[in-house]
Write a protein that holds these residues in place. Structure first.
Motif, PDB file in Angstrom:
ATOM      1  N   SER A   1      40.501  67.802  27.470  1.00 24.08           N
ATOM      2  CA  SER A   1      39.597  66.894  28.179  1.00 24.08           C
ATOM      3  C   SER A   1      40.384  65.802  28.890  1.00 24.08           C
ATOM      4  O   SER A   1      40.097  65.448  30.033  1.00 24.08           O
ATOM      5  CB  SER A   1      38.563  66.299  27.218  1.00 24.08           C
ATOM      6  OG  SER A   1      39.121  65.347  26.330  1.00 24.08           O
TER       7      SER A   1
ATOM      8  N   MET B   1      38.425  59.882  18.702  1.00 26.33           N
ATOM      9  CA  MET B   1      38.337  60.997  17.758  1.00 26.33           C
ATOM     10  C   MET B   1      37.678  60.487  16.486  1.00 26.33           C
ATOM     11  O   MET B   1      38.338  60.246  15.478  1.00 26.33           O
ATOM     12  CB  MET B   1      39.726  61.572  17.472  1.00 26.33           C
ATOM     13  CG  MET B   1      40.404  62.216  18.662  1.00 26.33           C
ATOM     14  SD  MET B   1      42.087  62.791  18.286  1.00 26.33           S
ATOM     15  CE  MET B   1      41.771  63.985  16.973  1.00 26.33           C
TER      16      MET B   1
ATOM     17  N   THR C   1      37.822  60.714  25.734  1.00 25.62           N
ATOM     18  CA  THR C   1      38.045  62.097  25.314  1.00 25.62           C
ATOM     19  C   THR C   1      36.900  62.589  24.439  1.00 25.62           C
ATOM     20  O   THR C   1      36.276  61.814  23.702  1.00 25.62           O
ATOM     21  CB  THR C   1      39.359  62.250  24.534  1.00 25.62           C
ATOM     22  OG1 THR C   1      39.301  61.458  23.346  1.00 25.62           O
ATOM     23  CG2 THR C   1      40.560  61.842  25.377  1.00 25.62           C
ATOM     24  N   HIS C   2      36.651  63.897  24.529  1.00 24.49           N
ATOM     25  CA  HIS C   2      35.551  64.495  23.779  1.00 24.49           C
ATOM     26  C   HIS C   2      35.911  65.940  23.494  1.00 24.49           C
ATOM     27  O   HIS C   2      36.574  66.601  24.303  1.00 24.49           O
ATOM     28  CB  HIS C   2      34.257  64.403  24.605  1.00 24.49           C
ATOM     29  CG  HIS C   2      33.031  64.820  23.857  1.00 24.49           C
ATOM     30  ND1 HIS C   2      32.680  64.260  22.655  1.00 24.49           N
ATOM     31  CD2 HIS C   2      32.074  65.752  24.129  1.00 24.49           C
ATOM     32  CE1 HIS C   2      31.552  64.822  22.227  1.00 24.49           C
ATOM     33  NE2 HIS C   2      31.177  65.732  23.101  1.00 24.49           N
ATOM     34  N   TYR C   3      35.467  66.434  22.355  1.00 25.16           N
ATOM     35  CA  TYR C   3      35.712  67.822  21.958  1.00 25.16           C
ATOM     36  C   TYR C   3      34.452  68.634  22.210  1.00 25.16           C
ATOM     37  O   TYR C   3      33.360  68.242  21.791  1.00 25.16           O
ATOM     38  CB  TYR C   3      36.087  67.876  20.474  1.00 25.16           C
ATOM     39  CG  TYR C   3      36.547  69.230  20.006  1.00 25.16           C
ATOM     40  CD1 TYR C   3      37.900  69.560  19.998  1.00 25.16           C
ATOM     41  CD2 TYR C   3      35.631  70.177  19.552  1.00 25.16           C
ATOM     42  CE1 TYR C   3      38.336  70.800  19.566  1.00 25.16           C
ATOM     43  CE2 TYR C   3      36.052  71.421  19.118  1.00 25.16           C
ATOM     44  CZ  TYR C   3      37.407  71.727  19.124  1.00 25.16           C
ATOM     45  OH  TYR C   3      37.830  72.966  18.708  1.00 25.16           O
TER      46      TYR C   3
ATOM     47  N   LEU D   1      41.399  57.642  23.960  1.00 23.65           N
ATOM     48  CA  LEU D   1      41.361  58.689  22.947  1.00 23.65           C
ATOM     49  C   LEU D   1      40.363  58.295  21.869  1.00 23.65           C
ATOM     50  O   LEU D   1      40.625  57.383  21.076  1.00 23.65           O
ATOM     51  CB  LEU D   1      42.750  58.900  22.332  1.00 23.65           C
ATOM     52  CG  LEU D   1      42.807  59.963  21.224  1.00 23.65           C
ATOM     53  CD1 LEU D   1      42.501  61.348  21.783  1.00 23.65           C
ATOM     54  CD2 LEU D   1      44.157  59.947  20.520  1.00 23.65           C
TER      55      LEU D   1
ATOM     56  N   TYR E   1      40.342  67.909  22.655  1.00 18.27           N
ATOM     57  CA  TYR E   1      40.555  66.520  23.075  1.00 18.27           C
ATOM     58  C   TYR E   1      41.666  66.441  24.118  1.00 18.27           C
ATOM     59  O   TYR E   1      41.548  65.721  25.117  1.00 18.27           O
ATOM     60  CB  TYR E   1      40.924  65.644  21.868  1.00 18.27           C
ATOM     61  CG  TYR E   1      39.799  65.425  20.897  1.00 18.27           C
ATOM     62  CD1 TYR E   1      38.720  64.595  21.212  1.00 18.27           C
ATOM     63  CD2 TYR E   1      39.809  66.045  19.649  1.00 18.27           C
ATOM     64  CE1 TYR E   1      37.686  64.394  20.314  1.00 18.27           C
ATOM     65  CE2 TYR E   1      38.779  65.840  18.745  1.00 18.27           C
ATOM     66  CZ  TYR E   1      37.719  65.018  19.079  1.00 18.27           C
ATOM     67  OH  TYR E   1      36.692  64.819  18.194  1.00 18.27           O
TER      68      TYR E   1
ATOM     69  N   SER F   1      32.334  60.754  29.937  1.00 22.24           N
ATOM     70  CA  SER F   1      32.859  61.811  29.080  1.00 22.24           C
ATOM     71  C   SER F   1      32.094  63.095  29.361  1.00 22.24           C
ATOM     72  O   SER F   1      32.556  63.968  30.083  1.00 22.24           O
ATOM     73  CB  SER F   1      32.734  61.422  27.598  1.00 22.24           C
ATOM     74  OG  SER F   1      33.298  62.414  26.780  1.00 22.24           O
TER      75      SER F   1
END
Length: 204
Positions: free
Chosen positions: A19, A35, A8-10, A33, A16, A185
């Motif tokens: 994605s 973060m 996951t990436h913002y 996940l 998140y 990602s």
């Protein structure tokens, strides 16, 4: 089908949770996940949402870094970086029912994770990537080929997943080095249609 893990990436376009949803809609069945630098309560809140999505799609849900949170949420497993809790210690905490992955850049990293009881290795980076800080030395195709040969000679049979700046065009050559999967990602989220991009990657 290429085995794909999605990290996951913002971004400016996607949260998140977004994605993870896009990757799952595209057919990916392994979500990690990640973060970095977020408060634990925030990771837990989003983790619960991502976990619910993973259950809906029948996907594996892995939490990055946080061993205790993986245990609390009954995630499928945890992925540990080189500066996180050692794999051997995490295995003592979690027991055998959780998957544990370890990040590696060298054969010594791989051997240590193997001895500690890791289930798989996330190995990289393949090339420079701006989705990760404090990047280890870039491996490239030659690095993967060398590491796979060293593992074979040492009789270490752990699945290795290549990670770090990988694009769809890179995947066929990377898979020829005998790695078992690809972690992605940015290349998915930068695509005009991330869902279609994931489908095409999986279909390689």
């Amino acid at each position: 089908m290429v085995p794909v893990q999605f990290i996951t990436h913002y971004t400016d376009r996607y949260s998140y949770l977004d994605s993870a949803r896009l990757a799952l809609e595209g057919g990916c069945r392994w979500i990690q996940l990640r973060m970095k630098d977020h408060p634990l309560d925030e990771v837990e809140a989003i983790g619960r949402e991502v976990q619910a999505l993973c259950k809906h799609y029948g996907a594996i849900f892995i939490i990055d870094d946080h061993v205790e949170l993986a245990q609390k949420l009954h995630a499928d497993g945890v992925h540990l970086g080189l500066k996180d809790m050692p794999v051997a210690e995490a295995r003592q905490v979690l027991g055998e029912e959780f998957l544990i992955g370890g990040t590696a850049n060298t054969f010594e990293d791989i051997k240590r994770h193997w001895q500690g009881g890791a289930d798989y290795i996330g190995c990289g980076p393949f090339r420079y990537t701006d989705t990760k800080k404090n990047l280890s030395p870039v491996l490239g195709l030659e690095g993967y080929a060398r590491l796979m040969k060293q593992m074979q000679e040492a009789d270490i049979a752990l699945p290795v997943v290549a990670i770090g700046g990988i694009t769809r065009a890179d995947i066929p050559a990377i898979m020829e080095t005998d790695v078992r999967g690809i972690a992605l990602s940015g290349t998915v989220l930068r695509a005009d249609d991330p869902v279609q991009e994931m489908r095409e990657i999986l279909a390689l």
